[in-house]
Design a protein around this motif. Structure first.
Motif, PDB file in Angstrom:
ATOM      1  N   ILE A 121      -0.825  -5.182   3.163  1.00 32.13           N
ATOM      2  CA  ILE A 121      -1.965  -5.985   3.605  1.00 32.13           C
ATOM      3  C   ILE A 121      -1.534  -7.436   3.455  1.00 32.13           C
ATOM      4  N   TYR A 146       3.819   0.066   4.044  1.00 28.12           N
ATOM      5  CA  TYR A 146       2.515  -0.448   4.453  1.00 28.12           C
ATOM      6  C   TYR A 146       2.175  -1.655   3.581  1.00 28.12           C
ATOM      7  N   VAL A 183       0.892  -1.161   0.000  1.00 30.18           N
ATOM      8  CA  VAL A 183       0.000   0.000   0.000  1.00 30.18           C
ATOM      9  C   VAL A 183       0.930   1.211   0.000  1.00 30.18           C
ATOM     10  N   TYR A 241      -3.517  -5.413   8.180  1.00 28.29           N
ATOM     11  CA  TYR A 241      -2.983  -4.174   7.616  1.00 28.29           C
ATOM     12  C   TYR A 241      -1.853  -3.752   8.539  1.00 28.29           C
ATOM     13  N   PHE A 293      -7.790   3.050   4.914  1.00 25.13           N
ATOM     14  CA  PHE A 293      -7.561   1.939   5.842  1.00 25.13           C
ATOM     15  C   PHE A 293      -7.395   2.488   7.265  1.00 25.13           C
ATOM     16  N   ASP A 314      -0.163  -2.577  13.612  1.00 23.42           N
ATOM     17  CA  ASP A 314      -1.051  -3.283  12.694  1.00 23.42           C
ATOM     18  C   ASP A 314      -2.483  -3.254  13.197  1.00 23.42           C
TER      19      ASP A 314
END
Length: 142
Positions: A85, A83, A27, A66, A38, A49
């Motif tokens: 996921i 970042y 991300v 995430y 998010f 997280d």
């Protein structure tokens, strides 16, 4: 009312097709609107997280992580500042995701809860004349 949505075109690395052991989909931290989509993560702690809950069209809920891998900010020899996921592999495999497909996250009224879907593309249309797949990253869907 249209809910905010983002799509990520998957690479071969994202789907596990390359055999690499990548830690989830990236991300981009330069996209402030995408990061705000998010849950907020506290950069003052190492590797903050949040678990996000993603419901597919059949009603199955997939838990994904995430995470902000930020050891570069906390450890003298740290290298990561990104970042991601993670915990997406089961979802991607169950839906036969391939490079060029898009995974779509749609916001809901409940923080940390999203709708998730996979837009599959024609396998033929993603390959150029040289056999190279041309992909791009995230995009907002209106």
């Amino acid at each position: 009312m249209t809910r905010q949505s983002y799509a990520k075109i998957l690479s071969a690395n994202d789907t596990g097709a390359t055999g690499a052991h990548q830690a989830g989909i990236l991300v981009p931290k330069a996209d402030a609107k995408l990061l705000a989509f998010f849950p907020a993560l506290d950069a003052s702690i190492m590797n903050p997280d949040e678990w996000i809950h993603c419901e597919d069209a059949s009603g199955e809920v997939w838990e994904m992580r995430y995470v902000y891998y930020n050891n570069k900010l906390h450890v003298s020899n740290g290298t990561r500042n990104e970042y991601r996921i993670t915990w997406m592999t089961k979802y991607l495999r169950a839906n036969k995701a391939a490079a060029g497909d898009s995974v779509i996250f749609e916001a809901t009224d409940e923080p940390g809860y999203y709708r998730i879907s996979l837009a599959q593309v024609s396998r033929v249309s993603t390959v150029s004349k040289q056999g190279v797949i041309k992909l791009s990253g995230w995009r907002r869907i209106h």
